[in-house]
Design an enzyme around this catalytic site. Structure first.
Site, PDB file in Angstrom:
ATOM      1  N   GLU A  44     -68.390  46.357  47.520  1.00  0.00           N
ATOM      2  CA  GLU A  44     -68.274  46.687  46.107  1.00  0.00           C
ATOM      3  C   GLU A  44     -68.034  45.435  45.268  1.00  0.00           C
ATOM      4  OE1 GLU A  44     -65.690  49.751  43.249  1.00  0.00           O
ATOM      5  OE2 GLU A  44     -64.794  48.963  45.087  1.00  0.00           O
ATOM      6  N   LYS A 117     -70.557  55.029  39.880  1.00  0.00           N
ATOM      7  CA  LYS A 117     -69.310  55.516  40.478  1.00  0.00           C
ATOM      8  C   LYS A 117     -68.718  56.647  39.645  1.00  0.00           C
ATOM      9  CE  LYS A 117     -64.938  53.554  42.229  1.00  0.00           C
ATOM     10  NZ  LYS A 117     -64.223  52.271  42.418  1.00  0.00           N
ATOM     11  N   CYS A 154     -66.405  53.284  46.816  1.00  0.00           N
ATOM     12  CA  CYS A 154     -64.967  53.064  46.977  1.00  0.00           C
ATOM     13  C   CYS A 154     -64.119  54.309  46.739  1.00  0.00           C
ATOM     14  CB  CYS A 154     -64.513  51.898  46.117  1.00  0.00           C
ATOM     15  SG  CYS A 154     -62.926  51.185  46.661  1.00  0.00           S
TER      16      CYS A 154
END
Length: 295
Positions: A44, A117, A154
């Site tokens: 990331e 995300k 993540c």
């Protein structure tokens, strides 16, 4: 497609400059392809230090459009090497509108798709809500020449709903570019609990959905630019799990590593036949999942 897919995870430290980090990522991608990789996953926000330790408007200067300089550079590399690349970028979508976005570059260099995300943390040392607008693309796998990639990022990795929706949409693999680590002040037993929880929940996504999971983290200590903490030591431990949660490969907490893993494409179908979790879901009783809490 071939019966097997060779994937690579690039576990690297992320230094001060974009140029150095991109050069290291490119070198690692070349190394991966030299060892047979058809798909390469990067950590990331791999172009620099994890800037979300502080809230600083100057950090928005690091963002770039998509398509943009990095996606174009990696697209040229993907075409040169004939490899699919999954990279994680700080996206400038419009003035004042930014996302934490993963991009997928196809073997011919084109942008196969992107994922923004969805779950954005806001915790000490992880002030992502200051920078990132939650994604609005949804949980949609990206079709590539190596299969349908369920990209998540993540903090998304803690949510079984995200993995399930990617699986229900036909993902062949779940991929998690990640930047997560320890608070240096935490005692050793707490560090171990956190690491094991992180590994266990993602292996659970593999089991529950009958899919391989690729989780790629960064390594190294990154100081806090403010005086509020001693920074973050990113815990590495990148891994690939098979559709029963079995480890296919795992790195340690410290090593820079290009991890090459061969995935048996037929395993997911075989596992889903003996563990038919998708068949036995009680979708008629799951309405409560769209509520914040059941009072």
């Amino acid at each position: 497609m071939n019966d097997t897919l060779t994937v690579a995870l690039v576990q690297q430290a992320c230094g001060a400059t974009r140029e150095e980090n991109l050069a290291e990522s490119i070198e690692a991608i070349r190394e991966a392809v030299d060892n047979g990789a058809e798909l390469v996953l990067l950590p990331e926000l791999h172009l620099g230090p994890y800037f979300c330790q502080v809230e600083d408007t100057d950090n928005f200067d690091q963002a770039e459009p998509i398509p943009g300089p990095t996606s174009e550079t990696l697209g040229h590399l993907a075409r040169e090497l004939g490899v699919v690349i999954v990279a994680s970028l700080f996206e400038r979508r419009a003035p004042g509108l930014y996302h934490n976005t993963a991009v997928v570059l196809e073997k011919d260099g084109t942008l196969a798709g992107k994922y923004r995300k969805m779950h954005i943390p806001d915790d000490p040392g992880y002030y992502e809500k200051f920078y990132f607008t939650p994604g609005d693309i949804g949980f949609k796998p990206i079709q590539t020449s190596v299969g349908k990639l369920g990209i998540l990022v993540c903090w998304d990795q803690w949510y079984p709903e995200a993995a399930r929706l990617m699986a229900l949409a036909g993902a062949d693999l779940l991929l998690y570019p990640t930047a997560i680590g320890w608070n240096p002040d935490d005692p050793e037993d707490e560090r171990l609990r956190q690491l094991n929880a992180w590994i266990t929940v993602q292996r659970g996504h593999a089991v529950a959905n009958g899919l391989p999971v690729l989780s790629c983290n960064r390594i190294g200590h990154e100081p806090d630019p403010s005086p509020n903490s001693r920074g973050i030591r990113f815990w590495g431990n990148s891994f690939v799990a098979g559709p029963q949660g079995e480890f296919l490969a795992q790195a340690n907490a410290e090593e820079r590593r290009v991890m090459i893993v061969e995935i048996d494409r037929a395993r997911s179908e075989a596992v889903r036949r003996i563990w038919p979790f998708l068949r036995d879901r009680r979708i008629d009783e799951y309405g409560g999942l769209v509520r914040r809490f059941l009072d």
